[in-house]
Design a protein around this motif. Structure first.
Motif, PDB file in Angstrom:
ATOM      1  N   ILE A  56       0.928  -1.295   0.163  1.00  8.75           N
ATOM      2  CA  ILE A  56       0.036  -0.031  -0.020  1.00  8.75           C
ATOM      3  C   ILE A  56       0.895   1.335  -0.051  1.00  8.75           C
ATOM      4  CG2 ILE A  56      -2.283  -0.956   1.201  1.00  8.75           C
ATOM      5  CD1 ILE A  56      -0.964   0.120   3.965  1.00  8.75           C
ATOM      6  N   SER A  57       0.317   2.356  -0.437  1.00  7.68           N
ATOM      7  CA  SER A  57       1.056   3.594  -0.467  1.00  7.68           C
ATOM      8  C   SER A  57       1.261   4.048   0.963  1.00  7.68           C
ATOM      9  CB  SER A  57       0.350   4.547  -1.463  1.00  7.68           C
ATOM     10  OG  SER A  57       0.226   4.140  -2.871  1.00  7.68           O
ATOM     11  N   TYR A  58       2.153   5.006   1.174  1.00 11.46           N
ATOM     12  CA  TYR A  58       2.301   5.718   2.430  1.00 11.46           C
ATOM     13  C   TYR A  58       1.798   6.912   2.623  1.00 11.46           C
ATOM     14  CZ  TYR A  58       6.967   6.789   0.321  1.00 11.46           C
ATOM     15  OH  TYR A  58       8.017   7.203  -0.288  1.00 11.46           O
ATOM     16  N   ASP A  59       0.972   7.582   1.728  1.00 16.64           N
ATOM     17  CA  ASP A  59       0.748   9.078   1.555  1.00 16.64           C
ATOM     18  C   ASP A  59      -0.579   9.014   2.538  1.00 16.64           C
ATOM     19  OD1 ASP A  59       1.139   8.679  -1.771  1.00 16.64           O
ATOM     20  OD2 ASP A  59      -0.858   8.066  -0.452  1.00 16.64           O
ATOM     21  N   ALA A  60      -1.020  10.291   2.694  1.00 17.95           N
ATOM     22  CA  ALA A  60      -2.153  10.668   3.738  1.00 17.95           C
ATOM     23  C   ALA A  60      -3.252   9.648   3.539  1.00 17.95           C
ATOM     24  CB  ALA A  60      -2.462  12.063   3.311  1.00 17.95           C
ATOM     25  N   GLY A  61      -3.847   9.342   4.715  1.00 14.50           N
ATOM     26  CA  GLY A  61      -4.989   8.238   4.656  1.00 14.50           C
ATOM     27  C   GLY A  61      -4.571   6.960   4.866  1.00 14.50           C
ATOM     28  N   LEU A  62      -3.223   6.849   5.434  1.00 17.53           N
ATOM     29  CA  LEU A  62      -2.569   5.365   5.488  1.00 17.53           C
ATOM     30  C   LEU A  62      -3.626   4.512   6.486  1.00 17.53           C
ATOM     31  CD1 LEU A  62      -0.370   3.566   5.199  1.00 17.53           C
ATOM     32  CD2 LEU A  62       0.853   4.723   7.300  1.00 17.53           C
ATOM     33  N   LEU A  63      -4.006   5.028   7.613  1.00 18.36           N
ATOM     34  CA  LEU A  63      -4.932   4.068   8.387  1.00 18.36           C
ATOM     35  C   LEU A  63      -5.851   3.399   7.561  1.00 18.36           C
ATOM     36  CD1 LEU A  63      -5.376   3.074  11.293  1.00 18.36           C
ATOM     37  CD2 LEU A  63      -6.738   5.196  11.774  1.00 18.36           C
ATOM     38  N   GLU A  64      -6.801   4.380   6.923  1.00 19.49           N
ATOM     39  CA  GLU A  64      -7.874   3.682   6.154  1.00 19.49           C
ATOM     40  C   GLU A  64      -7.509   2.763   5.236  1.00 19.49           C
ATOM     41  OE1 GLU A  64     -11.016   3.678   7.268  1.00 19.49           O
ATOM     42  OE2 GLU A  64     -10.049   4.924   8.793  1.00 19.49           O
ATOM     43  N   ARG A  65      -6.227   2.797   4.314  1.00 15.47           N
ATOM     44  CA  ARG A  65      -5.721   2.042   3.446  1.00 15.47           C
ATOM     45  C   ARG A  65      -5.256   0.928   4.183  1.00 15.47           C
ATOM     46  NH1 ARG A  65      -3.829   6.205   1.211  1.00 15.47           N
ATOM     47  NH2 ARG A  65      -1.823   6.230   1.869  1.00 15.47           N
ATOM     48  N   VAL A  66      -4.776   0.719   5.328  1.00 15.19           N
ATOM     49  CA  VAL A  66      -4.459  -0.423   5.896  1.00 15.19           C
ATOM     50  C   VAL A  66      -5.460  -1.373   6.212  1.00 15.19           C
ATOM     51  CG1 VAL A  66      -3.152  -1.504   7.888  1.00 15.19           C
ATOM     52  CG2 VAL A  66      -2.286   0.550   6.944  1.00 15.19           C
ATOM     53  N   ARG A  67      -6.499  -0.543   6.974  1.00 15.66           N
ATOM     54  CA  ARG A  67      -7.899  -1.581   7.243  1.00 15.66           C
ATOM     55  C   ARG A  67      -8.646  -1.933   6.159  1.00 15.66           C
ATOM     56  NH1 ARG A  67      -9.421   2.939  11.800  1.00 15.66           N
ATOM     57  NH2 ARG A  67      -8.719   1.781  13.767  1.00 15.66           N
ATOM     58  N   ASP A  68      -8.476  -1.410   4.838  1.00 16.10           N
ATOM     59  CA  ASP A  68      -9.276  -1.648   3.552  1.00 16.10           C
ATOM     60  C   ASP A  68      -8.449  -3.188   3.194  1.00 16.10           C
ATOM     61  OD1 ASP A  68     -10.722   0.166   3.592  1.00 16.10           O
ATOM     62  OD2 ASP A  68      -9.821   1.459   2.196  1.00 16.10           O
ATOM     63  N   VAL A  69      -7.221  -2.966   3.341  1.00 22.58           N
ATOM     64  CA  VAL A  69      -6.555  -4.406   2.704  1.00 22.58           C
ATOM     65  C   VAL A  69      -6.305  -5.462   3.765  1.00 22.58           C
ATOM     66  CG1 VAL A  69      -5.194  -2.987   0.888  1.00 22.58           C
ATOM     67  CG2 VAL A  69      -3.935  -3.581   2.902  1.00 22.58           C
ATOM     68  N   ALA A  70      -6.247  -5.155   5.006  1.00 21.35           N
ATOM     69  CA  ALA A  70      -5.995  -6.176   5.955  1.00 21.35           C
ATOM     70  C   ALA A  70      -6.960  -7.239   5.886  1.00 21.35           C
ATOM     71  CB  ALA A  70      -5.710  -5.599   7.341  1.00 21.35           C
ATOM     72  N   PRO A  71      -6.724  -8.467   5.826  1.00 18.36           N
ATOM     73  CA  PRO A  71      -7.475  -9.748   5.895  1.00 18.36           C
ATOM     74  C   PRO A  71      -7.859  -9.923   7.256  1.00 18.36           C
ATOM     75  CG  PRO A  71      -5.175 -10.290   5.419  1.00 18.36           C
ATOM     76  CD  PRO A  71      -5.145  -8.925   5.282  1.00 18.36           C
ATOM     77  N   ALA A  72      -7.364  -9.537   8.117  1.00 17.83           N
ATOM     78  CA  ALA A  72      -7.509  -9.605   9.714  1.00 17.83           C
ATOM     79  C   ALA A  72      -6.706  -8.438  10.376  1.00 17.83           C
ATOM     80  CB  ALA A  72      -7.043 -11.069  10.341  1.00 17.83           C
ATOM     81  N   PRO A  73      -7.214  -8.043  11.437  1.00 21.49           N
ATOM     82  CA  PRO A  73      -6.674  -7.029  12.352  1.00 21.49           C
ATOM     83  C   PRO A  73      -4.943  -7.064  12.363  1.00 21.49           C
ATOM     84  CG  PRO A  73      -8.665  -7.960  13.624  1.00 21.49           C
ATOM     85  CD  PRO A  73      -8.249  -8.761  12.384  1.00 21.49           C
ATOM     86  N   VAL A  74      -4.542  -5.979  12.227  1.00 21.30           N
ATOM     87  CA  VAL A  74      -3.046  -5.978  12.483  1.00 21.30           C
ATOM     88  C   VAL A  74      -2.511  -6.298  13.725  1.00 21.30           C
ATOM     89  CG1 VAL A  74      -1.050  -4.497  12.242  1.00 21.30           C
ATOM     90  CG2 VAL A  74      -2.457  -4.391  10.274  1.00 21.30           C
ATOM     91  N   THR A  75      -1.624  -7.058  13.919  1.00 17.96           N
ATOM     92  CA  THR A  75      -1.124  -7.914  15.459  1.00 17.96           C
ATOM     93  C   THR A  75       0.197  -7.146  15.869  1.00 17.96           C
ATOM     94  OG1 THR A  75      -0.361  -9.670  14.333  1.00 17.96           O
ATOM     95  CG2 THR A  75      -2.693  -9.699  15.237  1.00 17.96           C
ATOM     96  N   VAL A  76       0.995  -6.516  14.802  1.00 16.80           N
ATOM     97  CA  VAL A  76       2.357  -6.217  15.077  1.00 16.80           C
ATOM     98  C   VAL A  76       2.711  -5.394  14.000  1.00 16.80           C
ATOM     99  CG1 VAL A  76       2.995  -8.370  14.077  1.00 16.80           C
ATOM    100  CG2 VAL A  76       4.770  -7.223  15.620  1.00 16.80           C
TER     101      VAL A  76
END
Ligand code: NAP
Length: 314
Positions: free
Chosen positions: A188-208
């Motif tokens: 994923i890109s690191y520009d603004a809006g990163l949190l939403e992008r991570v949540r969009d692509v994560a198949p399960a919650p980020v743990t680490v």
């Protein structure tokens, strides 16, 4: 005579210059290595510019920690290497040189399948990635977020974590996404809006999280995603980590690495050489410059204009 890059004052890349030095001598337990490639790392530039604490300069200061070359002289008591052996070097100050005397525990034999440039690109990046992931306890149940996954450390972190069975999300410029996909990460890109992008692509919650970028957004995103602060680490924002309640593995942290962490950093070199030789890992190499152009190599690295590990060739 040998040649080495040194600086006699802190400052811009222009302080780096080549000098002639007497041929290095192998003390007991050391070997002299004829350097074929030196890996250029951000810490080399941070020390040169004194962005990281560094003692006053009283004599020409050597540069570089990573390298690869051929054993040329054996010191007394050395029986684990022979003249002519190809080796990778880690944690040996002064690798920006044509030859260097080095303790054998900082060397690992290089198989034919691994080039000198690849051997010179392992020490700090793979050591840091491997140690950080071991310290964070990354395993196959994890969803790992790597900030700056396309960097030298980030690419090793992605490869180790994927090999251990973790799901990996990695940030990078769009032009590097294909490379990260090939390494097994979700880019994923690191520009603004990163949190939403991570949540969009994560198949399960980020743990680490492993932060190799050090931006405020990287830190804030990490804090929003992972409640357990012991599972968030930065290798860049060491001085601020305690105020965020997260871990730091050096990167200017006042907390030194433990003996176990130092041992993991050392252990990464032979492990990575083996994984490269078997074709399970890859290294993205960048431009190769002659040793005398160390200043240009630092400019290139600090401008972010080059992709892949920059290598100096004596
Ligand atoms: N604590 C330690 O022991 C330790 C050890 C090694 C390195 N480090 C530090 O870790 C950092 C990375 O080192 P490295 O050797 O991997 O560097 P590198 O190979 O030069 O990679 C830097 C990466 O940063 C990415 N980047 C640039 N701007 C970014 C942003 N705003 N957000 C997220 N990523 C961004 C770039 O991605 P794109 O190319 O995709 O744009 C590039 O891949 C450096 O600050 C270095 O000093 C610390």
């Amino acid at each position: 005579m040998a040649r080495a890059i040194v600086y006699t004052e802190f400052g811009s890349p222009a302080v780096l210059h080549e000098i002639e030095i007497p041929d290095p001598v192998a003390a007991r337990g050391d070997v002299v290595v004829r350097i074929e490639a030196a890996g250029v790392n951000p810490i080399d530039a941070k020390l040169r510019s004194r962005k990281r604490p560094s003692p006053d300069i009283t004599e020409p200061r050597p540069v570089g920690f990573d390298g690869a070359g051929v054993v040329e002289v054996l010191g007394e008591g050395v029986d684990d290497f022979a003249v002519g052996d190809r080796v990778a070097i880690r944690d040996a100050l002064g690798t920006y040189a044509s030859a260097l005397a080095i303790a054998t525990e900082k060397l690992v034999a290089l198989p034919d399948a691994v080039t000198a440039a690849e051997g010179a690109a392992i020490g700090i990046p793979a050591g840091t990635a491997y140690q950080a992931l071991r310290s964070l306890g990354v395993t196959d149940g994890d969803v790992l977020l790597v900030h700056a996954g396309s960097g030298s450390v980030g690419q090793f972190a992605v490869q180790f974590a994927v090999a251990w069975g973790a799901t990996v999300i990695a940030t990078a410029s769009p032009s590097r996404h294909e490379l990260l996909r090939e390494l097994g990460a979700i880019p994923i890109s690191y520009d603004a809006g990163l949190l939403e992008r991570v949540r969009d692509v994560a198949p399960a919650p980020v743990t680490v999280v492993l932060d190799c970028a050090g931006t405020d957004e990287a830190i804030e995103t990490s804090l929003a995603l992972v409640a357990d602060r012991d599972r968030i680490a930065t290798i860049v924002r060491g001085p601020d980590a305690a105020s965020f309640g997260i871990r730091a593995f050096s990167g200017g942290s006042p907390v030194p690495l433990t003996e176990e962490e130092l041992a993991w950093r050392a252990e990464a070199l032979p492990k990575t050489v083996e994984l490269l030789a078997s074709g399970d890992f890859t290294i993205e190499l960048g431009p190769e410059l002659p040793l005398a152009e160390a200043a240009q190599a630092h400019e290139l690295m600090e401008s972010g204009a080059a992709s892949g590990k920059i290598i100096l060739v004596p």
